[in-house]
Structure formats: C-alpha cells, structure tokens
Design a protein around this motif. Structure first.
Motif, PDB file in Angstrom:
ATOM      1  N   ALA A 141       0.824  -1.211   0.000  1.00 41.09           N
ATOM      2  CA  ALA A 141       0.000   0.000   0.000  1.00 41.09           C
ATOM      3  C   ALA A 141       0.857   1.260   0.000  1.00 41.09           C
ATOM      4  CB  ALA A 141      -0.934  -0.006   1.212  1.00 41.09           C
ATOM      5  N   GLY A 142       2.005   1.183   0.664  1.00 44.01           N
ATOM      6  CA  GLY A 142       2.844   2.362   0.776  1.00 44.01           C
ATOM      7  C   GLY A 142       3.770   2.624  -0.390  1.00 44.01           C
ATOM      8  N   ALA A 143       3.966   1.628  -1.264  1.00 37.13           N
ATOM      9  CA  ALA A 143       4.952   1.768  -2.339  1.00 37.13           C
ATOM     10  C   ALA A 143       4.708   2.974  -3.248  1.00 37.13           C
ATOM     11  CB  ALA A 143       5.028   0.475  -3.150  1.00 37.13           C
ATOM     12  N   PRO A 144       3.476   3.198  -3.744  1.00 35.17           N
ATOM     13  CA  PRO A 144       3.281   4.373  -4.614  1.00 35.17           C
ATOM     14  C   PRO A 144       3.568   5.694  -3.901  1.00 35.17           C
ATOM     15  CG  PRO A 144       1.449   2.835  -4.820  1.00 35.17           C
ATOM     16  CD  PRO A 144       2.252   2.389  -3.636  1.00 35.17           C
ATOM     17  N   TYR A 145       3.220   5.784  -2.620  1.00 37.52           N
ATOM     18  CA  TYR A 145       3.472   7.010  -1.851  1.00 37.52           C
ATOM     19  C   TYR A 145       4.969   7.183  -1.613  1.00 37.52           C
ATOM     20  CZ  TYR A 145      -1.534   6.518  -0.936  1.00 37.52           C
ATOM     21  OH  TYR A 145      -2.892   6.382  -1.073  1.00 37.52           O
ATOM     22  N   PHE A 146       5.655   6.090  -1.317  1.00 30.91           N
ATOM     23  CA  PHE A 146       7.109   6.124  -1.117  1.00 30.91           C
ATOM     24  C   PHE A 146       7.808   6.623  -2.383  1.00 30.91           C
ATOM     25  CE2 PHE A 146      11.244   3.857  -1.203  1.00 30.91           C
ATOM     26  CZ  PHE A 146      11.802   4.335  -0.031  1.00 30.91           C
ATOM     27  N   ALA A 147       7.357   6.100  -3.547  1.00 33.34           N
ATOM     28  CA  ALA A 147       7.956   6.529  -4.814  1.00 33.34           C
ATOM     29  C   ALA A 147       7.696   8.009  -5.078  1.00 33.34           C
ATOM     30  CB  ALA A 147       7.409   5.675  -5.958  1.00 33.34           C
ATOM     31  N   ALA A 148       6.436   8.443  -4.849  1.00 31.94           N
ATOM     32  CA  ALA A 148       6.058   9.812  -5.197  1.00 31.94           C
ATOM     33  C   ALA A 148       6.604  10.846  -4.223  1.00 31.94           C
ATOM     34  CB  ALA A 148       4.535   9.911  -5.272  1.00 31.94           C
ATOM     35  N   TYR A 149       6.535  10.544  -2.927  1.00 33.12           N
ATOM     36  CA  TYR A 149       6.825  11.578  -1.931  1.00 33.12           C
ATOM     37  C   TYR A 149       8.184  11.439  -1.264  1.00 33.12           C
ATOM     38  CZ  TYR A 149       1.855  12.491  -2.537  1.00 33.12           C
ATOM     39  OH  TYR A 149       0.631  12.778  -3.077  1.00 33.12           O
ATOM     40  N   THR A 150       8.756  10.224  -1.233  1.00 31.95           N
ATOM     41  CA  THR A 150      10.083  10.053  -0.641  1.00 31.95           C
ATOM     42  C   THR A 150      11.172  10.117  -1.705  1.00 31.95           C
ATOM     43  OG1 THR A 150       9.191   8.693   1.155  1.00 31.95           O
ATOM     44  CG2 THR A 150      11.553   8.533   0.749  1.00 31.95           C
ATOM     45  N   LEU A 151      10.954   9.387  -2.816  1.00 34.46           N
ATOM     46  CA  LEU A 151      11.942   9.391  -3.896  1.00 34.46           C
ATOM     47  C   LEU A 151      11.699  10.506  -4.905  1.00 34.46           C
ATOM     48  CD1 LEU A 151      12.316   5.548  -4.577  1.00 34.46           C
ATOM     49  CD2 LEU A 151      13.519   6.998  -2.927  1.00 34.46           C
ATOM     50  N   GLY A 152      10.527  11.140  -4.850  1.00 30.76           N
ATOM     51  CA  GLY A 152      10.233  12.248  -5.753  1.00 30.76           C
ATOM     52  C   GLY A 152       9.971  11.834  -7.175  1.00 30.76           C
TER      53      GLY A 152
END
Length: 449
Positions: free
Chosen positions: A237-248
C-alpha cells in the motif's frame, strides 16, 4: 501437471497485488476519497472473506464430480472475478465518499469470486502428492509464476494505469482478461493431476472449524503467515506514496517492484535447497529476518537516495521470495498431517480459513497505512487539483513503509520458532497413524481429477 497448476497463480498474485498496490492510491489520488475511508474500503470486502472462505472450503471438501472435488469451483470463480475486477477500476463519474462506496461494492463482489476460486485452488497441492519435499518442488513452479505475475501487476499495471481515470480503466480491463485466462488455464491444466486425498469430510462447518482450531501446527502457521502477509500488505500500500513523496518520482514504483520481484525469479532454487538443509522452519526464520532487515535499511532512503532504496528493496525481495514459497509448502504439510490423523478430507476448510485470514490481513495492511497517512495529515486530491503535502505527511509515508512492517515481521519470526511440524514428525505421524479406509464407493472416495 506442475505447470498446469502453477498457471493459476496469475490469478492469485494479480488479484492480491494490484488492489494492494494501487487501490488505495487510486482512491486517494484519482477519485479524491479521504485516506482513512479509502483504507477502510480496501479492508471491509476482505473482512467478508472471514465468512465466505470457510464456507467455500467446506463446499469444495464435500464436492464430488467427474472433475474432482476442487476443479468445478475454479470455473465458478472465473464467472465472477474478472468482470467485477474490471468494474473496480472503471472510473465512475463520482468523487469522494460516493466513489469510495462504489469501489467498495465492486471490490466486495470481486473478492467473493476470488474466494470461489482461490480456496479450492490452494487445497489442491496437499492432494496431489504425499511427499514432504515434493510439495516444495511443486510449489516452486507456482512461486515462479507468482514472481512473473507480480512483475506484471507491479510493473506493467502501474505503467498502464498512469495517473488518470482512463489509464486505470484500461488497466482494469487488461488484467481482467489475464485473470480469466489464468483461471480457465488452471482448470484445464490440472485435468490429469493425481488425487491422493481422503474421504469427504464429515460433520458441520462448526465442527470442522473446531478441528482446525485444535490443530496446533495450523494455528502457529496461520499466525506467522498472517504477520508476514500483514507486513507485506502495509509495504504494498505504501509503495506508490514512497515513490512519489520520498523518492520524488511517482514512476519509481515500477523499478521498486522490479527490485522486489527480481529475487523471486532467481532465488527459488536456493530456497528449496535451504528448506532441505535447514528444514522449512529454519529457512522461514531466515526469510523473515531478511524481510525485516530490508525494511529497516529503507529508513535511510530519504538521506541516501533512490539507488540505496532500491538495494534495500532487493534485500526485502530475497526474504519475500522465501516467505512466499515456504508458507504455502508448510500449509500443504499441515493439511496432510490433518488428513493422516483424521482420515478425512478437510483441506478446503483449512485453506478457507487460511485464505480468509490472508486476504483480510493483506487488506488491513492498506487500512493501517491509510491510518498512518491520516495521522500524518495527508491531503487527498485528484489529478486536476494537485496539493502540496505537509512535512508530517512525508514522515508518515516513510515510517509506514519501513518501521511498521519491520516490527510486524519480527513478530512473525518469533511465531515461526513455535511451529514444530518437521519432516521427521510428519513422517512419523503418517506411518504410525494411517488414515482409515475411505467410506463409500471408489468414485465417491477418490473423484477423478
């Protein structure tokens, strides 16, 4: 026979992975559904599995047909799941709460179709061979297909979906066709599979559930598997958010999934070898430890960057490969153990409970992640109205993906140490307590598979 059975994993893995990876993000960032509500919507249809799956398991245990006890149910699932999977992502002309309700209803019906298919499908390996290590070899092929399927659902599905309603609609239709082909393929692919199961189960569903609850190996296996599945559900569940907001980089979710799936494609023979050398419990402890280590390493991603994050996910992927292979092989052992002791065919009840718990806790992972986002002040949106997230939301994104799954996985490792159904114990039970002679006619006792 192995390949014919394994092809069904395209259904299992796609329906588990795509909603786990994309459904929460689809609702919060495309349909503007509030994060907490979106997490609840992902979970509630899977909670229904706690009722539906044991019932389907009992029905399949009691089924007699010229196709065997399990295979007719594969067709029943194929009649329901693909259509309503497509409707989940059809992109209704709704936003916010009404959109969340629509998605939730479609997901509920799709989950029912999945139960009709998946519960009998998972019961089949215990009835296709009596050999402890052969079950691991049989499921090795299934894990390879799962790895390919996760690659499709984790890499191709996000590429098709993009960030628009039309993209998600197209993705839903494409993967509905893949689901249908896999389900039909597994039905025909297992036509000549051997059947070594016991007589039909006796007694009410309540009595059979009571028998499952009194099986110590099953309960410990269910607990450790649920912990690992919950951790994976939070991470998905967190992968898309991690990509968008942590890795930019929102598109980095595809390369992150490649880092997760890659080890599954190349390490399966290693995990089969480790299961023989360390027994399945020892190999499971190692797999869970690697999964937790990768989670903890990913905490450094905001500072150390994208390449480091991908390497941490590779470590997670090596552990995840072992967890996926070993837990299903151990489930087949538990079903065989119960059959040797009881002389009855109750694999459907065991896999019904297993699949219900698996689906519920995987979906609850999204609920947990949605709650973490809500606590962090995450702001839902749609593509036409982008927003800037507060710093607390960025912190919630990384904590939800790393620390929380790591703690859950460590709990699963502890439970693994309590599991004690080894190859030697299973062989001893099988030899000392042979199953009673099946009752009824030969056709009833051992349906053609």
């Amino acid at each position: 026979m192995r390949l014919g059975y394994a092809v069904g994993s395209f259904c299992s893995a796609n329906f588990t992975t795509i909603p786990g990876l994309l459904l929460l993000y689809y609702m919060t960032n495309v349909l503007a559904v509030p994060a907490l509500l979106a997490g609840i919507v992902v979970f509630l249809p899977k909670a229904w599995d706690l009722i539906a799956n044991p019932l389907v398991g009992q029905w399949s245990d009691r089924t007699t047909s010229r196709w065997g006890p399990r295979r007719p149910w594969l067709l029943a699932g194929a009649a329901v799941l693909p259509l309503f999977f497509a409707l989940m992502f059809i992109g209704p002309p709704l936003k916010g709460v009404p959109a969340g309700i629509f998605v939730g209803v479609m997901f509920l019906i799709a989950a029912t179709g999945f139960a009709l298919y998946e519960v009998p499908y998972k019961a089949m390996p215990a009835e296709m061979t009596t050999d402890y290590h052969e079950r691991t070899s049989l499921l090795q092929w299934r894990m390879i297909f799962i790895a390919v399927s996760i690659g499709l659902s984790g890499i191709v599905a996000p590429l098709i979906a993009g960030h628009t309603v039309d993209g998600y609609r197209t993705m839903g239709i494409v993967f509905a066709v893949i689901l249908l082909a896999a389900m039909i393929g597994s039905f025909y692919g297992t036509a000549r599979a051997p059947f070594t199961g016991q007589q039909q189960s006796a007694g009410s569903l309540r009595a059979q559930l009571r028998a499952a609850r009194t099986s110590k190996p099953f309960l410990w296996l269910l607990g450790l598997s649920s912990a690992q599945t919950l951790a994976a559900g939070v991470m998905l569940a967190g992968a898309p958010y991690f990509a968008a907001y942590t890795l930019g980089d929102p598109d980095a979710k595809t390369t992150l999934f490649a880092a997760l799936v890659g080890p599954m494609l190349v390490t399966m023979p290693l995990w089969v070898w480790l299961a023989r050398r360390m027994d399945k419990r020892g190999a499971m402890v190692l797999a869970g430890s690697l999964f937790a280590l990768g989670d903890l390493l990913a905490v450094g991603a905001p500072t150390l960057g994208s390449l480091y994050a991908h390497l941490a996910v590779v470590v997670v992927g090596v552990g995840y490969a072992g967890l996926q292979l070993l837990q299903f092989s151990m489930l087949a052992d538990v079903i065989a153990y119960d059959g040797a002791v009881s002389g009855e065919r109750r694999g459907g009840v065991f896999t019904g409970l297993w699949t219900a718990a698996e689906n519920a806790v995987a979906a609850f992972g999204a609920t947990i992640y949605g709650a973490v986002l809500a606590l962090g002040g995450f702001i839902s949106s749609d593509p036409e109205n982008p927003v800037t997230q507060p710093e607390s939301a960025h912190t919630a994104v990384i904590v939800g993906l790393t620390a929380i799954p790591a703690v859950i996985t460590i709990l699963g490792v502890w439970m693994t140490l309590k599991y004690d159904l080894s190859a030697e114990r299973l062989a001893t039970i099988t030899a000392s307590e042979p199953a009673p002679e099946p009752k009824g006619t030969p056709e009833t006792a051992a349906p053609e598979a």
